[in-house]
Design an enzyme around this catalytic site. Structure first.
Site, mmCIF file in Angstrom:
data_model
loop_
_atom_site.group_PDB
_atom_site.id
_atom_site.type_symbol
_atom_site.label_atom_id
_atom_site.label_comp_id
_atom_site.label_asym_id
_atom_site.label_seq_id
_atom_site.Cartn_x
_atom_site.Cartn_y
_atom_site.Cartn_z
ATOM 1 N N ASP A 51 0.667 -1.088 -0.217
ATOM 2 C CA ASP A 51 0.175 0.050 0.375
ATOM 3 C C ASP A 51 1.124 1.603 0.117
ATOM 4 O O ASP A 51 2.156 1.184 0.765
ATOM 5 C CB ASP A 51 -0.545 -0.030 1.654
ATOM 6 C CG ASP A 51 -1.670 0.573 1.438
ATOM 7 O OD1 ASP A 51 -1.401 2.095 0.388
ATOM 8 O OD2 ASP A 51 -2.502 1.852 2.039
ATOM 9 N N VAL A 52 1.354 2.094 -0.723
ATOM 10 C CA VAL A 52 1.777 2.936 -1.341
ATOM 11 C C VAL A 52 1.385 3.909 0.064
ATOM 12 O O VAL A 52 3.139 5.135 -0.148
ATOM 13 C CB VAL A 52 1.753 3.618 -3.101
ATOM 14 C CG1 VAL A 52 2.597 2.478 -4.065
ATOM 15 C CG2 VAL A 52 1.198 3.596 -3.401
ATOM 16 N N TYR A 144 -4.963 15.115 -11.059
ATOM 17 C CA TYR A 144 -4.221 13.845 -12.237
ATOM 18 C C TYR A 144 -2.689 14.812 -12.182
ATOM 19 O O TYR A 144 -1.840 15.104 -12.005
ATOM 20 C CB TYR A 144 -4.931 13.278 -12.387
ATOM 21 C CG TYR A 144 -3.835 12.301 -13.391
ATOM 22 C CD1 TYR A 144 -3.633 11.496 -12.789
ATOM 23 C CD2 TYR A 144 -3.469 12.963 -14.693
ATOM 24 C CE1 TYR A 144 -2.030 10.405 -13.424
ATOM 25 C CE2 TYR A 144 -2.388 11.758 -15.083
ATOM 26 C CZ TYR A 144 -2.244 10.686 -14.609
ATOM 27 O OH TYR A 144 -0.873 9.957 -15.367
#
Length: 252
Positions: A51-52, A144
């Site tokens: 899980d970054v 993004y």
């Protein structure tokens, strides 16, 4: 045998990159929150849960992988990333927070956790996966796009900060590739199309960590296709009003 660890390696660009480096004889580690059934039984491939957004998960995943490498790591490929699209003013704050958690915080935590392993390995690289949307901010995918500007900024900062440690830091900036990330309503998808394959992006990652001469070794930002390379060059040299106009035509 050289070693690479790829975040978000279960699918898409991460998977293609893993397959590219495996074909070149590397020991490959992939970390992801998603399963990777395609990876079962493949020699020289190590799969870990990652899980970054969790620093402890980064520490555990890299410790598990480097237990097979004597504590060395030639390349960290900071590949994991997500996207949201649509007008920012209408977006759910939780989704905005999620994209920052993964694309910004996750990438930064990965670099931090990998530093000691990269420092222990002569000629090592940190590769951050950015985007052509970091050339000029893109409407419809504003959060993004902004997160990828952060990626480029971190690459540039660490290229200086980590130079003394013998770590080369670069990023790869593809336009739309054939992955779920391109399954959005952004105008640039409709106007430019989705023309890159994941294999082309993987080839660019390979090129970025295997510079052929001193000139190439001085590069920080790598395009993938002709269009995104032209966008990058134009963004560097065109006045802001020209870059804005071109972006408005392509992505507005």
């Amino acid at each position: 045998m050289r070693k690479i660890f790829i975040s978000g390696g279960a699918q898409g660009i991460g998977r293609a990159t893993a397959e590219k480096f495996l074909s070149e004889g590397w020991l490959v580690g992939i970390g992801d929150v998603q399963p990777a059934p395609w990876a079962e039984g493949i020699e020289n491939l190590i799969v870990t849960h990652l899980d970054v957004t969790d620093p402890e998960s980064w520490d555990k995943a890299l410790a598990e992988f480097t237990a097979h490498t004597g504590g060395e790591l030639d390349v960290l490929d900071n590949n994991a990333g997500i996207i949201i699209d649509g007008p920012l003013a209408d977006e759910d704050p939780a989704r905005i927070q999620k994209i920052i958690d993964v694309n910004v915080t996750g990438l930064t935590l990965g670099a931090r956790a990998a530093h000691k392993y990269l420092k222990a390995t002569p000629g090592s690289h940190l590769v951050n996966i950015s985007s052509a949307s970091a050339v000029f901010g893109q409407p419809g995918i504003a959060a993004y796009s902004a997160s990828k500007f952060y990626v480029n900024g971190l690459t540039e900062a660490l290229s200086l900060e980590w130079e003394k440690d013998g770590i080369r830091v670069v990023d790869v900036m593809p336009l739309w590739a054939k992955t779920p990330v391109a399954d959005v309503s952004a105008a640039s998808v409709r106007k430019l199309g989705v023309n890159l394959t994941t294999e082309q992006v993987a080839d660019a990652v390979w090129e970025s960590v295997n510079p052929k001469n001193r000139w190439q070794r001085g590069r920080l930002h790598y395009g993938v296709g002709i269009v995104d390379k032209l966008f990058y060059v134009a963004g560097q040299w065109a006045p802001d009003r020209v870059a804005r106009l071109v972006t408005k035509i392509v992505a507005g």
